[in-house]
Design a protein around this motif. Structure first.
Motif, PDB file in Angstrom:
ATOM      1  N   GLN A 127     -22.152 -17.231 -36.462  1.00 57.20           N
ATOM      2  CA  GLN A 127     -22.835 -17.239 -35.170  1.00 57.20           C
ATOM      3  C   GLN A 127     -23.506 -15.899 -34.866  1.00 57.20           C
ATOM      4  O   GLN A 127     -24.374 -15.818 -33.997  1.00 57.20           O
ATOM      5  N   ASP A 128     -23.071 -14.832 -35.565  1.00 60.21           N
ATOM      6  CA  ASP A 128     -23.595 -13.492 -35.290  1.00 60.21           C
ATOM      7  C   ASP A 128     -23.272 -12.603 -36.490  1.00 60.21           C
ATOM      8  O   ASP A 128     -22.141 -12.141 -36.641  1.00 60.21           O
ATOM      9  N   TYR A 129     -24.275 -12.349 -37.323  1.00 58.92           N
ATOM     10  CA  TYR A 129     -24.043 -11.550 -38.528  1.00 58.92           C
ATOM     11  C   TYR A 129     -23.645 -10.104 -38.209  1.00 58.92           C
ATOM     12  O   TYR A 129     -23.044  -9.428 -39.045  1.00 58.92           O
ATOM     13  N   ASP A 130     -23.974  -9.636 -37.010  1.00 62.20           N
ATOM     14  CA  ASP A 130     -23.676  -8.250 -36.651  1.00 62.20           C
ATOM     15  C   ASP A 130     -22.341  -8.090 -35.931  1.00 62.20           C
ATOM     16  O   ASP A 130     -21.965  -6.966 -35.579  1.00 62.20           O
ATOM     17  N   ALA A 131     -21.616  -9.167 -35.698  1.00 64.22           N
ATOM     18  CA  ALA A 131     -20.337  -9.085 -34.985  1.00 64.22           C
ATOM     19  C   ALA A 131     -19.332  -8.271 -35.787  1.00 64.22           C
ATOM     20  O   ALA A 131     -19.342  -8.279 -37.022  1.00 64.22           O
ATOM     21  N   ARG A 132     -18.451  -7.577 -35.087  1.00 61.80           N
ATOM     22  CA  ARG A 132     -17.426  -6.769 -35.733  1.00 61.80           C
ATOM     23  C   ARG A 132     -16.113  -6.897 -34.969  1.00 61.80           C
ATOM     24  O   ARG A 132     -16.102  -6.889 -33.733  1.00 61.80           O
ATOM     25  N   LEU A 133     -15.021  -6.985 -35.720  1.00 64.07           N
ATOM     26  CA  LEU A 133     -13.690  -6.925 -35.126  1.00 64.07           C
ATOM     27  C   LEU A 133     -13.217  -5.488 -35.017  1.00 64.07           C
ATOM     28  O   LEU A 133     -12.494  -5.134 -34.081  1.00 64.07           O
ATOM     29  N   ALA A 134     -13.573  -4.669 -36.009  1.00 61.23           N
ATOM     30  CA  ALA A 134     -13.109  -3.288 -36.069  1.00 61.23           C
ATOM     31  C   ALA A 134     -14.283  -2.363 -36.348  1.00 61.23           C
ATOM     32  O   ALA A 134     -15.036  -2.591 -37.294  1.00 61.23           O
ATOM     33  N   GLU A 138      -9.220   2.990 -38.089  1.00 63.80           N
ATOM     34  CA  GLU A 138      -8.065   2.904 -37.194  1.00 63.80           C
ATOM     35  C   GLU A 138      -7.983   1.530 -36.536  1.00 63.80           C
ATOM     36  O   GLU A 138      -6.899   0.937 -36.434  1.00 63.80           O
ATOM     37  N   GLU A 139      -9.120   1.014 -36.098  1.00 64.53           N
ATOM     38  CA  GLU A 139      -9.128  -0.320 -35.497  1.00 64.53           C
ATOM     39  C   GLU A 139      -8.813  -1.383 -36.534  1.00 64.53           C
ATOM     40  O   GLU A 139      -8.123  -2.370 -36.233  1.00 64.53           O
ATOM     41  N   LEU A 140      -9.302  -1.211 -37.751  1.00 68.54           N
ATOM     42  CA  LEU A 140      -9.007  -2.178 -38.801  1.00 68.54           C
ATOM     43  C   LEU A 140      -7.503  -2.216 -39.095  1.00 68.54           C
ATOM     44  O   LEU A 140      -6.922  -3.293 -39.269  1.00 68.54           O
ATOM     45  N   LYS A 141      -6.870  -1.057 -39.124  1.00 67.18           N
ATOM     46  CA  LYS A 141      -5.420  -1.018 -39.340  1.00 67.18           C
ATOM     47  C   LYS A 141      -4.682  -1.709 -38.205  1.00 67.18           C
ATOM     48  O   LYS A 141      -3.703  -2.445 -38.436  1.00 67.18           O
ATOM     49  N   THR A 142      -5.137  -1.508 -36.994  1.00 68.19           N
ATOM     50  CA  THR A 142      -4.539  -2.183 -35.837  1.00 68.19           C
ATOM     51  C   THR A 142      -4.614  -3.691 -35.991  1.00 68.19           C
ATOM     52  O   THR A 142      -3.654  -4.416 -35.682  1.00 68.19           O
ATOM     53  N   PHE A 143      -5.741  -4.165 -36.484  1.00 66.13           N
ATOM     54  CA  PHE A 143      -5.944  -5.605 -36.685  1.00 66.13           C
ATOM     55  C   PHE A 143      -5.086  -6.152 -37.823  1.00 66.13           C
ATOM     56  O   PHE A 143      -4.479  -7.227 -37.721  1.00 66.13           O
ATOM     57  N   LEU A 144      -5.011  -5.427 -38.932  1.00 67.79           N
ATOM     58  CA  LEU A 144      -4.351  -5.939 -40.131  1.00 67.79           C
ATOM     59  C   LEU A 144      -2.827  -5.868 -40.067  1.00 67.79           C
ATOM     60  O   LEU A 144      -2.143  -6.713 -40.660  1.00 67.79           O
ATOM     61  N   THR A 145      -2.291  -4.903 -39.371  1.00 63.22           N
ATOM     62  CA  THR A 145      -0.843  -4.682 -39.385  1.00 63.22           C
ATOM     63  C   THR A 145      -0.035  -5.909 -38.960  1.00 63.22           C
ATOM     64  O   THR A 145       0.944  -6.269 -39.633  1.00 63.22           O
ATOM     65  N   PRO A 146      -0.378  -6.606 -37.876  1.00 61.11           N
ATOM     66  CA  PRO A 146       0.393  -7.806 -37.523  1.00 61.11           C
ATOM     67  C   PRO A 146       0.348  -8.887 -38.598  1.00 61.11           C
ATOM     68  O   PRO A 146       1.333  -9.620 -38.786  1.00 61.11           O
ATOM     69  N   LEU A 178     -15.208  -3.348 -47.245  1.00 61.25           N
ATOM     70  CA  LEU A 178     -14.124  -3.862 -46.421  1.00 61.25           C
ATOM     71  C   LEU A 178     -12.850  -4.075 -47.227  1.00 61.25           C
ATOM     72  O   LEU A 178     -11.748  -3.781 -46.756  1.00 61.25           O
ATOM     73  N   ALA A 179     -12.990  -4.566 -48.443  1.00 57.59           N
ATOM     74  CA  ALA A 179     -11.815  -4.772 -49.288  1.00 57.59           C
ATOM     75  C   ALA A 179     -11.145  -3.442 -49.624  1.00 57.59           C
ATOM     76  O   ALA A 179      -9.907  -3.319 -49.592  1.00 57.59           O
ATOM     77  N   GLY A 180     -11.941  -2.441 -49.949  1.00 61.15           N
ATOM     78  CA  GLY A 180     -11.385  -1.139 -50.270  1.00 61.15           C
ATOM     79  C   GLY A 180     -10.598  -0.546 -49.118  1.00 61.15           C
ATOM     80  O   GLY A 180      -9.489  -0.016 -49.297  1.00 61.15           O
ATOM     81  N   TRP A 181     -11.155  -0.633 -47.923  1.00 60.60           N
ATOM     82  CA  TRP A 181     -10.449  -0.120 -46.756  1.00 60.60           C
ATOM     83  C   TRP A 181      -9.182  -0.913 -46.474  1.00 60.60           C
ATOM     84  O   TRP A 181      -8.147  -0.352 -46.086  1.00 60.60           O
ATOM     85  N   THR A 182      -9.242  -2.223 -46.656  1.00 53.08           N
ATOM     86  CA  THR A 182      -8.065  -3.053 -46.415  1.00 53.08           C
ATOM     87  C   THR A 182      -6.930  -2.686 -47.364  1.00 53.08           C
ATOM     88  O   THR A 182      -5.765  -2.583 -46.963  1.00 53.08           O
ATOM     89  N   LYS A 183      -7.270  -2.471 -48.627  1.00 51.66           N
ATOM     90  CA  LYS A 183      -6.252  -2.041 -49.593  1.00 51.66           C
ATOM     91  C   LYS A 183      -5.698  -0.674 -49.227  1.00 51.66           C
ATOM     92  O   LYS A 183      -4.480  -0.440 -49.283  1.00 51.66           O
ATOM     93  N   GLU A 184      -6.567   0.239 -48.848  1.00 60.66           N
ATOM     94  CA  GLU A 184      -6.150   1.592 -48.478  1.00 60.66           C
ATOM     95  C   GLU A 184      -5.191   1.565 -47.293  1.00 60.66           C
ATOM     96  O   GLU A 184      -4.197   2.304 -47.252  1.00 60.66           O
ATOM     97  N   LEU A 185      -5.466   0.710 -46.316  1.00 58.96           N
ATOM     98  CA  LEU A 185      -4.704   0.709 -45.067  1.00 58.96           C
ATOM     99  C   LEU A 185      -3.430  -0.112 -45.124  1.00 58.96           C
ATOM    100  O   LEU A 185      -2.498   0.137 -44.355  1.00 58.96           O
ATOM    101  N   THR A 186      -3.383  -1.109 -46.012  1.00 56.21           N
ATOM    102  CA  THR A 186      -2.221  -2.008 -46.048  1.00 56.21           C
ATOM    103  C   THR A 186      -1.377  -1.882 -47.303  1.00 56.21           C
ATOM    104  O   THR A 186      -0.208  -2.271 -47.298  1.00 56.21           O
ATOM    105  N   GLY A 187      -1.982  -1.394 -48.393  1.00 56.93           N
ATOM    106  CA  GLY A 187      -1.286  -1.366 -49.670  1.00 56.93           C
ATOM    107  C   GLY A 187      -1.207  -2.715 -50.346  1.00 56.93           C
ATOM    108  O   GLY A 187      -0.586  -2.850 -51.405  1.00 56.93           O
ATOM    109  N   LYS A 188      -1.854  -3.727 -49.772  1.00 57.66           N
ATOM    110  CA  LYS A 188      -1.831  -5.071 -50.334  1.00 57.66           C
ATOM    111  C   LYS A 188      -2.964  -5.266 -51.340  1.00 57.66           C
ATOM    112  O   LYS A 188      -4.018  -4.633 -51.228  1.00 57.66           O
TER     113      LYS A 188
END
Length: 263
Positions: A127-134, A138-146, A178-188
């Motif tokens: 619906q919006d290619y420019d939308a962002r959650l984080a 820091e915001e991405l980590k907040t989102f991924l941690t739960p 995005l994948a690189g940051w997710t791995k960096e922040l979660t270790g997954k």
């Protein structure tokens, strides 16, 4: 495992009377479609995801992937633009993960500790290619941690172009997607995706126009992909429509016949 939410239009088969369901009855900000889910609706959908995962395990699948990306139901709860709820499923970014967390926990309870749960998410929405959650690591980590705490084993990080930087202003690791940051922040472990092997994305910026006829094969994209895997930025790569266009895609890449890839 996938629920399209308010992307669904009333009248679509198999049951034409079923409306789209979503957090707040919105397809996108300012555009209504379907109905807002009540607690019973939420509980039923959580149970449906859990039962589907259990069924997948029972018939021999090795894992399940929960589709929480691209503006479909779970992502509609994540996205502030479509989640205008004033209960515990709405509010700040952590609160907006509650629906997904309940789904992951319910799946984990049903399939056990040793059955992998993959979770797909994206910043962009159809619906919006420019939308962002984080907007920052820091915001991405907040989102991924739960989601990590709920039991996600692998994150499938959907981008439209895998080679693009996720956070332009990050002082460190600014090259990562995005994948690189997710791995960096979660270790997954993480999966990257997005126009792999092409020189542009499959879908154009305007009006959702299909750009596949204009997208061309770019051997350098594959070389860069290989370099970034070897550096440890991400662990797995998803390839979809390129395989439909060229069923020997994987063989050609493995044998370094990149000049034979079809666009």
């Amino acid at each position: 495992l996938w629920h399209v939410g308010s992307v669904r239009k009333e009248g679509i088969e198999p049951d034409t009377s079923v409306p789209g369901h979503s957090p707040s009855g919105l397809f996108k900000p300012g555009r209504e479609n379907g109905v807002a889910m009540n607690q019973q609706d939420i509980d039923e959908v959580v149970e449906a995801f859990a039962q589907a995962a259990a069924d997948a395990k029972a018939i021999g699948f090795d894992a399940v992937e929960v589709h929480g990306a691209h503006g479909y139901l779970i992502d509609q709860f994540f996205w502030q633009g479509t989640n205008q709820r004033d209960d515990s499923y709405g509010g700040d970014l952590v609160s907006r993960t509650k629906f997904a967390v309940e789904i992951v926990k319910a799946i984990r309870a049903r399939v056990g500790a040793d059955f992998p749960i993959i979770f797909r998410f994206s910043q962009w929405k159809q619906q919006d290619y420019d939308a962002r959650l984080a907007n920052s690591p820091e915001e991405l980590k907040t989102f991924l941690t739960p989601l990590v705490e709920a039991g996600v084993d692998i994150f499938h990080c959907s981008t439209r172009r895998y080679w693009e930087k996720e956070f332009e202003d990050a002082p460190e690791n600014g090259h990562m997607n995005l994948a690189g940051w997710t791995k960096e922040l979660t270790g997954k472990p993480v999966i990257t995706v997005g126009s792999v092997g092409l020189n542009t994305s499959f879908v154009g910026e305007e009006h959702g126009m299909n750009m596949s006829a204009q997208a061309g094969v770019e051997a350098g994209s594959i070389t860069q992909l290989n370099d970034r895997i070897n550096s440890g930025e991400f662990d797995l790569v998803a390839v979809g429509r390129a395989l439909l266009q060229d069923p020997e895609w994987v063989i050609k890449v493995r044998e370094e016949r990149l000049d034979e890839l079809e666009d």
